[in-house]
Design a protein around this motif. Structure first.
Motif, short mmCIF file in Angstrom:
data_model
loop_
_atom_site.label_atom_id
_atom_site.label_comp_id
_atom_site.label_asym_id
_atom_site.label_seq_id
_atom_site.Cartn_x
_atom_site.Cartn_y
_atom_site.Cartn_z
N GLU A 1 0.79 -1.22 0.00
CA GLU A 1 0.00 0.00 0.00
C GLU A 1 0.83 1.28 0.00
OE1 GLU A 1 -3.95 1.79 2.27
OE2 GLU A 1 -2.82 0.13 3.18
N TYR A 2 1.78 1.38 0.90
CA TYR A 2 2.50 2.65 1.01
C TYR A 2 3.59 2.82 -0.04
CZ TYR A 2 -0.20 3.23 5.21
OH TYR A 2 -1.25 3.35 6.08
N GLU A 3 4.10 1.73 -0.56
CA GLU A 3 5.04 1.83 -1.67
C GLU A 3 4.31 2.37 -2.90
OE1 GLU A 3 7.01 -1.90 -2.23
OE2 GLU A 3 7.93 -1.88 -0.23
N LEU A 4 3.11 1.86 -3.13
CA LEU A 4 2.32 2.33 -4.27
C LEU A 4 1.85 3.76 -4.05
CD1 LEU A 4 1.18 1.68 -6.99
CD2 LEU A 4 -0.71 0.47 -5.89
N ARG A 5 1.49 4.10 -2.82
CA ARG A 5 1.10 5.48 -2.55
C ARG A 5 2.27 6.43 -2.81
NH1 ARG A 5 -2.72 8.62 0.37
NH2 ARG A 5 -1.83 10.61 1.03
N PHE A 6 3.47 6.02 -2.41
CA PHE A 6 4.64 6.86 -2.67
C PHE A 6 4.75 7.17 -4.16
CE2 PHE A 6 8.99 7.49 -4.02
CZ PHE A 6 9.43 8.46 -3.14
N ALA A 7 4.57 6.16 -5.00
CA ALA A 7 4.67 6.37 -6.44
C ALA A 7 3.60 7.34 -6.94
CB ALA A 7 4.56 5.04 -7.17
N VAL A 8 2.37 7.15 -6.51
CA VAL A 8 1.26 7.99 -6.98
C VAL A 8 1.46 9.44 -6.53
CG1 VAL A 8 -1.22 8.41 -6.83
CG2 VAL A 8 -0.37 6.07 -7.06
N LYS B 1 -6.08 4.41 -2.92
CA LYS B 1 -7.26 4.98 -3.58
C LYS B 1 -7.35 6.49 -3.34
CE LYS B 1 -10.15 0.81 -3.18
NZ LYS B 1 -10.73 0.72 -4.52
N MET B 2 -7.09 6.90 -2.10
CA MET B 2 -7.15 8.33 -1.79
C MET B 2 -6.08 9.10 -2.54
SD MET B 2 -9.65 9.32 0.10
CE MET B 2 -9.05 10.91 0.65
N ALA B 3 -4.88 8.52 -2.64
CA ALA B 3 -3.81 9.18 -3.37
C ALA B 3 -4.17 9.34 -4.85
CB ALA B 3 -2.51 8.39 -3.23
N ALA B 4 -4.76 8.29 -5.43
CA ALA B 4 -5.14 8.36 -6.84
C ALA B 4 -6.23 9.42 -7.06
CB ALA B 4 -5.62 7.00 -7.32
N ALA B 5 -7.20 9.48 -6.16
CA ALA B 5 -8.26 10.48 -6.27
C ALA B 5 -7.69 11.89 -6.14
CB ALA B 5 -9.32 10.24 -5.20
N TRP B 6 -6.81 12.08 -5.20
CA TRP B 6 -6.14 13.37 -4.99
C TRP B 6 -5.37 13.75 -6.25
CZ3 TRP B 6 -1.37 13.79 -1.23
CH2 TRP B 6 -0.96 15.13 -1.14
N ALA B 7 -4.63 12.81 -6.80
CA ALA B 7 -3.82 13.07 -7.99
C ALA B 7 -4.69 13.48 -9.17
CB ALA B 7 -2.98 11.84 -8.33
N VAL B 8 -5.81 12.79 -9.36
CA VAL B 8 -6.71 13.13 -10.47
C VAL B 8 -7.29 14.53 -10.26
CG1 VAL B 8 -8.88 12.53 -11.62
CG2 VAL B 8 -7.22 10.75 -11.04
N SER B 9 -7.59 14.89 -9.03
CA SER B 9 -8.12 16.23 -8.77
C SER B 9 -7.10 17.31 -9.10
CB SER B 9 -8.57 16.36 -7.31
OG SER B 9 -7.47 16.43 -6.42
N VAL B 10 -5.83 17.04 -8.83
CA VAL B 10 -4.76 17.98 -9.19
C VAL B 10 -4.64 18.08 -10.71
CG1 VAL B 10 -2.25 18.37 -9.11
CG2 VAL B 10 -3.47 17.68 -7.04
N CYS B 11 -4.74 16.93 -11.38
CA CYS B 11 -4.72 16.94 -12.84
C CYS B 11 -5.85 17.78 -13.42
CB CYS B 11 -4.82 15.51 -13.38
SG CYS B 11 -3.35 14.50 -13.12
N TYR B 12 -7.02 17.68 -12.81
CA TYR B 12 -8.17 18.44 -13.32
C TYR B 12 -7.93 19.94 -13.22
CZ TYR B 12 -12.83 20.06 -14.37
OH TYR B 12 -13.89 20.70 -14.96
#
Length: 258
Positions: free
Chosen positions: A147-154, A185-196
């Protein structure tokens, strides 16, 4: 290659680091922090700006020996603030890209909370100067199922690569993430919001995809991304209403509130 020789500069030992952190402890903040980041081990209760200040001082000395002491310590012996300090020193200290990534290879598997991940990540501005090699390095961690290794990447991709060169690849990466970890999941959602906010048209095209099967985001992440976009003051009210209509109805009970 990680250098281990002395530089002639003052060396902060792990014991000295810990003593410094305890001197900076705030009992009230510790209580607040333990509620905000539960279940991640023992904390000291040092406010993040003070942890950063301590890490900067350590990074100016013979930081390699301190990093080695911390990274070779038993996993259950580290305070949260010590873990944060490791990530921050890797970001602050003077070293080349190859050495940084060698330290990161040892540090990233020891991340045990979103706070350790994100606070350390915020100091790693060297990725802005090493975009091509940095992107390739970070993408390597997308293969992890931890989980946290993947979060680091995102989070790293979001923080340092949300630009014209990488936006199409980032959206494709976020759409392909399938992991049950809440903090992924939260990191991915956050990242998409920044992209938007930065690239609304490109990101909207992703959000208009009706399902995972058609190349869209995973359902929960899709809805959470829209929620976070709608919370932004940088998004016009008219767009927020349009985005709200793109939310998906989740079939399994409880998924909406995960």
């Amino acid at each position: 290659m990680i250098m281990t020789g002395m530089t002639g500069e003052e060396h902060m030992t792990r014991e000295e680091l810990r003593n410094t952190l305890f001197e900076l402890a705030d009992a009230g903040y510790k209580e607040f922090n333990d509620k905000l980041v539960p279940g991640t081990g023992v904390t000291i209760g040092v406010r993040i700006p003070k942890v950063r200040e301590t890490a900067r001082k350590a990074a100016k000395g013979e930081f390699r020996r301190l990093l080695t002491e911390l990274l070779e310590a038993p996993e259950d012996s580290l305070y949260q603030e010590e873990r944060m300090t490791v990530g921050m020193i890797i970001g602050y200290a003077a070293m080349d890209f190859e050495e940084r990534t060698e330290w990161l290879d040892r540090y990233i598997p020891r991340i045990n909370s979103w706070a350790v991940c994100d606070c350390g990540n915020s100091t790693m501005k060297f990725f802005l100067k090493e975009q091509e090699r940095g992107f390739a390095y970070v993408c390597g961690w997308l293969k992890s199922r931890k989980e946290y290794e993947l979060r680091f990447a995102v989070v790293t991709l979001m923080e340092y690569f949300t630009n014209e060169t990488y936006i199409d690849r980032l959206l494709e990466i976020y759409a392909g993430i399938r992991h049950e970890g809440y903090y992924v999941k939260m990191a991915a959602a956050w990242a998409v919001s920044v992209c938007y906010v930065k690239f609304p048209e490109k990101t909207l095209a992703l959000l208009k995809k009706e399902s995972e099967e058609t190349g869209g985001l995973e359902d929960w992440t899709h809805n959470k991304a829209i929620q976070k976009i709608r919370e932004s003051r940088r998004v016009p009210e008219g767009e927020k209403e349009m985005l709200n209509r793109l939310k998906r109805k989740l079939q399994r009970e409880g998924r909406e509130n995960m």
